[in-house]
Design a protein around this motif. Structure first.
Motif: not given
Length: 439
Positions: A290-297, A374-381
Motif C-alpha cells: 500500500d501507499h505509506y507515509g512517514v512523519a515525526f513521532v 528522520a533528518l528533519d527530526q534530528l533538530q529535536y533529538a
C-alpha cells in the motif's frame, strides 16, 4: 647453485614471498548487530570485502553477533576472555557503561596522531550524536549508523477513513483521534488496529523515551550514569497515553507485540499506524504494497525523540598493530562515502554530515523524500538513555510498561515499582560516586 638460488629468490620476491607482503595483513574482527529487518548482514560482508580490497595490509572480518543486547553480551564475554574484537558496532547507549567499566579505550590519541583535534573529529557528526560518543572529557565512540523513531502510516487507510495522508497527526490529541478513526471493528472483534507500538525489550524503552521527552520530560540524567526519572509526571503522562490507547480507546492491542510483528501487521494491513525505527525504512519501502507515509513521532508538549542506533567502539587489550588496523576500519566506515552508502541501503540516517553533500546522496533524497523525515527530526533529538548497568536499568522500566500494556498494572503503580528497582540496581555505582564524599 648460486644461479639457482638467485632465480629462486627472484621468483619468491615476485610472488611476495620473503618480502613480507604475504605476511603483512593484520587480521581483525568486528562484531556487528542486525537489530532491524533487511539484508544487512550480507551487505556488511560486501563492505568488508571492499575494505580489504582497498587495504591489502588488513584483513577485516565482520562477525554477526545478533541483536544490540546480544552484541553487548558477546563483546563483554570476549573482553573478559582476553580475546577482544578490534572494533564493535555497539548500541550507542552502552558506550557509557563500557567507559565506566574501563573496557574501551578513548579515541583521542588516534585522532590526534592523524593531526586532528577531537573537536574537529566530532564536528563531522550531527550534534545530537555527540552526547553518546563524547563524555568524561574524551571521545569514546565514532557514530556509525543512527536512527530516530518515526511514525509510519498507511496512506490508503487514511483516505478510506476520510483523513488527509498529507496531514498526519502532529499532537497526541490528533494521534488518538486518528487512531480511533482508523480502527476497524466487527462487533467486539478488532479487524484492524489504528496503532501498534513495539513492546519488546530495547525497542519499548526507546519508544517510552520518545514519548516521555515529547511530554516535556527526561528519561535519565545525561550528566550522571546513576540517576533515572521513571516516577515522574512526564513519564506518567506518557505511560497513561499508552495505557489509554490499549485499554480505554482500544485502538492498539493489549499485550506485548515485538517489532517484527508490528512491521508484519503493517504490511498485512492489520495496523494503520506504527512506530518503528528509521532503520526499518528501506525494509518498509521494499515490502509495503500500500501507499505509506512517514512523519515525526507526535508530540504533547514539544517535539523530542532520543537518538538510537550504534557507534563504533574499540575495546581495550589490543596490540598496537591491531589498534591501528581497527582505527583505519573505523575511519573508513564513518567516512562520508561509506556512511552515505550504508544509509541508502538501510534507512538509517548517515551520521557523517558530509555524506549529504555527495551527489549520489542528494539524488537519493530527491527520489526518496521519506528518507529526509528522520533528518528533519534530528533538530529535536537528544542523547539516548545511558546509565550504569544499562540493560538491567532499562528492563526495570520495560517490565513494568509491559505489565501495563497487558492490563496487569496501572501506570502510577508500575512507575513507582520501576523507579525502586532501577535505584536498587544503580546503588553500587551511586555509592561509589555521587554518595562518596571526601573525609
Amino acid at each position: 647453485m648460486s644461479r639457482i638460488a638467485s632465480a629462486a629468490l627472484a621468483a619468491a620476491l615476485t610472488l611476495g614471498i620473503g618480502s613480507g607482503a604475504a605476511l603483512a595483513a593484520t587480521d581483525i574482527e568486528m562484531f556487528f548487530p542486525v537489530p532491524v529487518e533487511g539484508k544487512l548482514a550480507k551487505e556488511m560482508k560486501n563492505l568488508m570485502d571492499r575494505f580489504n580490497a582497498e587495504h591489502p595490509d588488513i584483513k577485516a572480518t565482520a562477525v554477526y553477533t545478533g541483536s544490540y543486547d546480544e552484541t553487548n553480551i558477546k563483546t563483554r564475554a570476549a573482553i573478559k576472555a582476553g580475546r577482544p574484537p578490534a572494533a564493535v558496532i555497539m548500541s550507542a547507549n552502552f558506550v557509557l557503561e563500557y567507559q565506566i567499566n574501563g573496557e574501551i579505550q578513548p579515541l583521542d590519541p588516534l585522532i590526534q596522531a592523524d593531526g586532528q583535534t577531537p573537536d574537529a573529529f566530532m564536528g563531522k557528526f550531527w550534534p545530537a550524536l555527540h552526547g553518546n560518543a563524547r563524555f568524561a572529557g574524551k571521545v569514546w565512540a565514532a557514530p556509525f549508523h543512527n536512527s530516530t523513531p518515526l511514525l509510519y502510516f498507511n496512506a490508503d487507510h487514511f483516505k478510506a477513513a476520510g483523513l488527509d495522508p498529507n496531514n498526519p497527526p502532529k499532537t497526541w490529541a490528533e494521534w488518538v483521534d486518528t487512531a480511533k478513526k482508523l480502527t476497524v471493528r466487527d462487533g467486539d472483534t478488532v479487524k484492524r488496529y489504528g496503532l501498534m507500538l513495539p513492546g519488546n525489550y530495547d525497542y519499548l524503552g526507546w519508544v517510552m523515551t520518545a514519548l516521555t521527552m515529547s511530554n516535556g520530560g527526561l528519561y535519565y540524567n545525561p550528566e550522571f550514569g546513576g540517576e533515572v526519572f521513571y516516577d515522574t509526571p512526564s513519564m506518567l503522562g506518557a505511560l497513561t497515553l499508552v495505557d489509554n490507547m490499549a485499554h480505554k480507546y482500544k485502538v492498539m492491542p493489549d499485550g506485548v507485540t515485538d517489532g517484527k510483528a508490528v512491521s508484519t501487521a503493517f504490511f498485512a494491513g492489520q495496523a494503520s499506524m506504527v512506530v518503528l525505527s528509521t532503520g526499518s525504512l528501506s525494509f518498509i519501502r521494499q515490502n509495503m504494497k500500500d501507499h505509506y507515509g512517514v512523519a515525526f513521532v507526535p508530540r504533547n508538549l514539544r517535539n523530542a525523540v532520543a537518538i538510537g542506533g550504534a557507534s563504533l567502539i574499540m575495546p581495550k587489550g589490543l596490540s598496537d598493530e591491531r589498534k591501528q588496523a581497527s582505527w583505519t576500519l573505523i575511519k573508513w566506515l564513518t567516512s562520508p562515502e561509506i556512511s552515505g552508502h550504508w544509509s541508502r541501503f538501510t534507512g538509517y540516517f548517515a551520521p557523517n554530515k558530509g555524506a549529504y553533500e555527495l551527489p549520489e546522496m542528494k539524488t537519493f533524497i530527491a527520489e526518496n523524500p521519506d528518507a529526509k523525515v528522520a533528518l528533519d527530526q534530528l533538530q529535536y533529538a537528544q542523547s539516548w538513555f545511558a546509565t550504569y548497568n544499562t540493560v538491567a536499568v532499562r528492563k526495570a522500566l520495560e517490565d513494568e510498561v509491559q505489565a501495563v500494556i497487558a492490563g496487569k498494572k496501572k501506570p502510577a503503580e508500575a512507575l513507582k515499582a520501576a523507579q525502586a528497582k532501577a535505584d536498587d540496581i544503580m546503588r553500587p555505582y551511586v555509592e561509589q560516586t555521587a554518595l562518596k564524599l571526601p573525609n
